[in-house]
Motif scaffolding. Structure first.
Motif, PDB file in Angstrom:
ATOM      1  N   GLY A   1     -12.130  28.614  34.819  1.00  0.00           N
ATOM      2  CA  GLY A   1     -12.851  27.631  35.625  1.00  0.00           C
ATOM      3  C   GLY A   1     -12.976  28.152  37.041  1.00  0.00           C
ATOM      4  N   VAL A   2     -14.199  28.111  37.596  1.00  0.00           N
ATOM      5  CA  VAL A   2     -14.458  28.682  38.920  1.00  0.00           C
ATOM      6  C   VAL A   2     -15.388  27.748  39.702  1.00  0.00           C
ATOM      7  N   PRO A   3     -15.071  27.481  40.975  1.00  0.00           N
ATOM      8  CA  PRO A   3     -15.996  26.686  41.787  1.00  0.00           C
ATOM      9  C   PRO A   3     -17.322  27.431  41.981  1.00  0.00           C
ATOM     10  N   ILE A   4     -18.399  26.672  42.084  1.00  0.00           N
ATOM     11  CA  ILE A   4     -19.706  27.242  42.406  1.00  0.00           C
ATOM     12  C   ILE A   4     -20.005  26.870  43.854  1.00  0.00           C
ATOM     13  N   LYS A   5     -20.305  27.885  44.661  1.00  0.00           N
ATOM     14  CA  LYS A   5     -20.599  27.668  46.080  1.00  0.00           C
ATOM     15  C   LYS A   5     -22.058  27.991  46.364  1.00  0.00           C
ATOM     16  N   ASN A   6     -22.601  27.311  47.379  1.00  0.00           N
ATOM     17  CA  ASN A   6     -23.957  27.642  47.805  1.00  0.00           C
ATOM     18  C   ASN A   6     -23.906  28.816  48.789  1.00  0.00           C
TER      19      ASN A   6
ATOM     20  N   ILE B   1     -20.550  23.289  45.456  1.00  0.00           N
ATOM     21  CA  ILE B   1     -21.577  22.376  44.972  1.00  0.00           C
ATOM     22  C   ILE B   1     -21.393  22.034  43.493  1.00  0.00           C
ATOM     23  N   GLY B   2     -20.352  22.571  42.879  1.00  0.00           N
ATOM     24  CA  GLY B   2     -20.072  22.327  41.469  1.00  0.00           C
ATOM     25  C   GLY B   2     -19.031  23.305  40.983  1.00  0.00           C
ATOM     26  N   ALA B   3     -18.960  23.464  39.664  1.00  0.00           N
ATOM     27  CA  ALA B   3     -18.011  24.413  39.080  1.00  0.00           C
ATOM     28  C   ALA B   3     -18.483  24.779  37.684  1.00  0.00           C
ATOM     29  N   ILE B   4     -18.004  25.924  37.217  1.00  0.00           N
ATOM     30  CA  ILE B   4     -18.341  26.397  35.875  1.00  0.00           C
ATOM     31  C   ILE B   4     -17.049  26.638  35.105  1.00  0.00           C
ATOM     32  N   GLY B   5     -17.064  26.297  33.832  1.00  0.00           N
ATOM     33  CA  GLY B   5     -15.917  26.521  32.965  1.00  0.00           C
ATOM     34  C   GLY B   5     -16.344  27.272  31.712  1.00  0.00           C
ATOM     35  N   VAL B   6     -15.545  28.249  31.321  1.00  0.00           N
ATOM     36  CA  VAL B   6     -15.837  29.068  30.146  1.00  0.00           C
ATOM     37  C   VAL B   6     -14.596  29.099  29.266  1.00  0.00           C
ATOM     38  N   SER B   7     -14.803  28.951  27.959  1.00  0.00           N
ATOM     39  CA  SER B   7     -13.686  29.004  27.027  1.00  0.00           C
ATOM     40  C   SER B   7     -14.138  29.606  25.698  1.00  0.00           C
ATOM     41  N   GLY B   8     -13.261  30.410  25.130  1.00  0.00           N
ATOM     42  CA  GLY B   8     -13.532  31.008  23.824  1.00  0.00           C
ATOM     43  C   GLY B   8     -13.057  32.440  23.725  1.00  0.00           C
ATOM     44  N   GLY B   9     -12.991  33.129  24.853  1.00  0.00           N
ATOM     45  CA  GLY B   9     -12.485  34.496  24.869  1.00  0.00           C
ATOM     46  C   GLY B   9     -11.043  34.494  25.336  1.00  0.00           C
ATOM     47  N   THR B  10     -10.560  35.655  25.754  1.00  0.00           N
ATOM     48  CA  THR B  10      -9.242  35.697  26.388  1.00  0.00           C
ATOM     49  C   THR B  10      -9.380  35.052  27.758  1.00  0.00           C
ATOM     50  N   ILE B  11      -8.281  34.711  28.382  1.00  0.00           N
ATOM     51  CA  ILE B  11      -8.385  34.085  29.701  1.00  0.00           C
ATOM     52  C   ILE B  11      -9.022  35.040  30.716  1.00  0.00           C
TER      53      ILE B  11
END
Length: 180
Positions: A138-143, A149-159
């Motif tokens: 999970g990583v913040p999204i910056k302008n 201004i938001g965040a992105i989360g990814v799951s399914g691979g290794t950390i």
């Protein structure tokens, strides 16, 4: 009989307990600050959210990893999501929670995880907010001004893979705006 509160002696708390309460208040102030300023925050647009998801998906494909990718806005509301074909069903919820966790605390979930270990200053915080995820992905999204201004989360691979893909997706919208 009415008790006189003005003349009642207040027992002093041990110094250690007061210090513990001060630390807790400090942590709460830090981690609730996103909610105090959320009204003045610019949100990730639907176009940028979709762009970040697609960039992250492309990165995952080049790495040969099947993942779920979620983007939330400044209020931690789901803005865009994709589940790659044959990715883990159980990773759907994890990707969304990684994005939300990152936005709730304005920090990469892997960095938050370091604070949640036994003996850490916010040990067991994962149990709050209907469940948080405090491992990488999970990583913040910056302008372009550095404002979250938001965040992105990814799951399914290794950390490590999840974090790399999420970071790529978060940075992709900055690259696009600079070249336009």
């Amino acid at each position: 009989m009415m008790m006189n509160f003005y003349n009642h002696k207040i027992a002093s708390k041990p110094k250690e307990k007061t210090l513990k309460h001060s630390r807790l208040l400090f942590v709460l102030l830090i981690f609730t600050s996103p909610f105090l300023v959320a009204q003045n925050t610019t949100d990730v647009t639907d176009k940028d959210a979709l762009s970040a998801v697609l960039a992250a998906k492309e990165k995952a494909e080049t790495m040969g990893v099947l993942v779920n990718i979620a983007v939330v806005d400044a209020g931690a509301n789901l803005k865009a999501f994709i589940r790659m074909d044959d990715s883990f069903l159980g990773s759907i919820d994890v990707a969304i929670k990684k994005a939300k966790t990152s936005r709730y605390f304005n920090i990469a979930t892997g960095d938050l995880g370091k604070l949640t270990q036994p003996g850490g200053i916010i040990y067991n915080i994962e149990l709050s907010n209907n469940g948080l995820v405090s491992f990488p992905g999970g990583v913040p999204i910056k302008n372009n001004k550095g404002k979250i201004i938001g965040a992105i989360g990814v799951s399914g691979g290794t950390i490590e893979e999840d974090h790399k893909i999420a970071t790529y997706g978060a940075k992709s919208i900055l690259t696009e705006k600079k070249t336009k």
